[in-house]
Design an enzyme around this catalytic site. Structure first.
Site, PDB file in Angstrom:
ATOM      1  N   TRP A 127      40.197  57.957   5.885  1.00 21.40           N
ATOM      2  CA  TRP A 127      39.248  57.755   6.977  1.00 21.40           C
ATOM      3  C   TRP A 127      40.014  57.691   8.384  1.00 21.40           C
ATOM      4  O   TRP A 127      40.999  56.517   8.090  1.00 21.40           O
ATOM      5  CB  TRP A 127      38.103  56.812   6.616  1.00 21.40           C
ATOM      6  CG  TRP A 127      37.303  56.790   7.759  1.00 21.40           C
ATOM      7  CD1 TRP A 127      36.356  57.654   8.298  1.00 21.40           C
ATOM      8  CD2 TRP A 127      36.691  55.430   8.423  1.00 21.40           C
ATOM      9  NE1 TRP A 127      35.546  57.342   9.122  1.00 21.40           N
ATOM     10  CE2 TRP A 127      35.834  55.750   9.114  1.00 21.40           C
ATOM     11  CE3 TRP A 127      36.963  54.056   8.161  1.00 21.40           C
ATOM     12  CZ2 TRP A 127      35.131  54.833  10.048  1.00 21.40           C
ATOM     13  CZ3 TRP A 127      36.441  52.992   8.780  1.00 21.40           C
ATOM     14  CH2 TRP A 127      35.212  53.484   9.501  1.00 21.40           C
ATOM     15  N   ASP A 208      37.328  49.621   0.285  1.00 19.07           N
ATOM     16  CA  ASP A 208      36.301  49.986   0.971  1.00 19.07           C
ATOM     17  C   ASP A 208      35.126  50.715   0.475  1.00 19.07           C
ATOM     18  O   ASP A 208      35.367  51.905  -0.289  1.00 19.07           O
ATOM     19  CB  ASP A 208      36.929  50.895   2.208  1.00 19.07           C
ATOM     20  CG  ASP A 208      35.954  51.613   3.163  1.00 19.07           C
ATOM     21  OD1 ASP A 208      34.960  51.049   3.090  1.00 19.07           O
ATOM     22  OD2 ASP A 208      36.454  52.220   4.334  1.00 19.07           O
ATOM     23  N   ALA A 210      31.720  52.330   0.927  1.00 22.61           N
ATOM     24  CA  ALA A 210      30.851  52.804   2.106  1.00 22.61           C
ATOM     25  C   ALA A 210      29.803  53.863   1.270  1.00 22.61           C
ATOM     26  O   ALA A 210      28.752  54.109   2.029  1.00 22.61           O
ATOM     27  CB  ALA A 210      31.565  53.782   3.053  1.00 22.61           C
ATOM     28  N   LYS A 243      24.871  54.272   4.743  1.00 25.01           N
ATOM     29  CA  LYS A 243      24.551  55.546   3.778  1.00 25.01           C
ATOM     30  C   LYS A 243      23.534  55.472   2.792  1.00 25.01           C
ATOM     31  O   LYS A 243      22.657  55.943   2.836  1.00 25.01           O
ATOM     32  CB  LYS A 243      25.873  56.207   3.208  1.00 25.01           C
ATOM     33  CG  LYS A 243      26.673  57.207   4.108  1.00 25.01           C
ATOM     34  CD  LYS A 243      27.590  56.011   5.122  1.00 25.01           C
ATOM     35  CE  LYS A 243      28.524  56.766   5.922  1.00 25.01           C
ATOM     36  NZ  LYS A 243      29.362  55.976   6.872  1.00 25.01           N
TER      37      LYS A 243
END
Length: 393
Positions: A127, A208, A210, A243
């Site tokens: 990312w 991470d 997400a 999300k």
């Protein structure tokens, strides 16, 4: 003073959003921005979130501060969802943050404060905000191989070879599931091998997370993080609720650390200190909604069913796109799209071909050919497949 400022490079994804908005063509497709969209192009508010908001509106009696770390109930609820008892509670310290980006930023601030000589290792690709924040903080950074563009799969041998150069105390950033931008993920055997390597090299994983619930399921997507938490003595976890709860603008995230129980109080104090330096008290509205949903059995069940609808819709779109590309190109070149998980995949076409998709067909995706699967629907899948087939001929 202001005359000394230099213009900053434009964020490519935000720039793409503006270009899409400015495009006057009635038929155009936005596959750049990383948000979930339903078949109508709307990013809906989940029914479970609406129900929690209604209850909150009816019952909340104050908007005063919670605490530097946020409401402890939020940390408890998130630890339950992510870790599910994989480690003892007295080993976990946590703070609420403004979104997953805030959690990453605070994790890196913690690294810089605790281990200023540490190098942070990133997957290639990753990312774009990861290296951007690391560079801004002045933290040493290196990459490890991750994605094999030809096969569309993880380059696991390359990854392990590169990580074997990690030094004691270094930090290795791992995508917990639904790798962004490739959609290609490690299997559990590979995750176990990564954990063993990190322990052998005395490195610290930073996970991470997400997209929990967007890949193979809520529990399945958490399995790698739980494995890392069980196997590694120290772990940093940056998680986002944007999300899986659909509360993007509420900026709801959390940073959790796992370490020796005897260090928990000191770690918690340092996390609170970092929050104080950056923004004092973290946002509460989204965190409170998440807590309410996870603490209420009926709301949890409703939320899980909605999340599963989102996940299955993306899987359906993935397979439909893989099938349509096979039909249009007469090859299995893009078959990996159906095997990937999460919102993103890289098609593996050139930047010039991506530009032709925009100019000639009104199809917008990031220059490295990352596309947001959730930006498609049943009508636009064949349109994209035909356009891709045209630009690669």
């Amino acid at each position: 003073m202001l005359t000394e400022l230099k213009a900053q490079p434009a964020d490519k994804i935000l720039q793409l959003i503006q270009m899409f908005k400015d495009d006057p063509r009635p038929v155009k497709i936005d596959l750049g921005v990383g948000v979930y969209k339903d078949a109508t192009g709307l990013t809906p508010v989940m029914r479970a979130v609406k129900a929690a908001e209604k209850t909150l509106w009816e019952t909340q009696t104050t908007k005063t501060y919670t605490g530097l770390a946020g409401d402890p109930a939020f940390a408890t609820a998130m630890a339950g969802m992510i870790l599910a008892g994989a480690v003892a509670d007295d080993r976990i310290a946590a703070v609420a943050t403004p979104g997953g980006t805030g959690a990453i930023r605070q994790a890196l601030e913690l690294v810089r404060m605790a281990a200023p000589q540490a190098t942070v290792w990133l997957s290639n690709p990753t990312w774009p905000n990861h290296p951007s924040i690391i560079r801004y903080l002045g933290i040493p950074m290196r990459e490890y191989r991750y994605f094999d563009a030809e096969s569309g799969a993880v380059d696991f041998d390359g990854m392990m070879a590169d990580l074997d150069a990690v030094k004691p105390g270094d930090v290795v950033l791992l995508h917990g599931c639904c790798h962004n931008p490739t959609g290609a993920n490690l299997n559990m055997v590979e995750w176990a091998a990564v954990a063993a390597l990190l322990n052998r090299r005395h490195a610290v994983p930073l996970v991470d997370l997400a997209y929990q619930g967007f890949g193979d399921g809520l529990e399945e997507d958490a399995a790698p993080t739980r494995l890392i938490a069980r196997e590694c003595p120290e772990v940093l976890i940056a998680a986002s609720c944007s999300k899986n709860f659909g509360i993007y603008r509420e900026r709801t995230g959390i940073l959790m650390t796992i370490g020796d129980a005897g260090l928990r109080a000191v770690t918690q104090g340092n996390l609170a200190f970092l929050n104080r330096q950056n923004y004092s008290f973290p946002p509460d509205h989204g965190a409170r909604l998440v807590t309410m949903i996870l603490e209420n059995a009926a709301l949890t069940a409703l939320w899980k069913s909605e999340l599963e609808e989102v996940r299955l819709n993306m899987l359906t779109l993935r397979q439909a796109l893989a099938d349509a590309l096979r039909a249009e190109t007469g090859s299995d070149r893009f078959g990996f799209v159906g095997a990937h998980r999460g919102m993103f995949s890289r098609l593996g076409i050139t930047a010039d071909q991506v530009e032709r998709l925009r100019v000639e067909h009104g199809i917008y995706m990031v220059g490295d050919s990352r596309l947001n699967i959730a930006g498609l629907n049943a009508q636009t899948v064949p349109v994209l497949a035909k356009a891709v087939a045209q630009v690669i001929r």
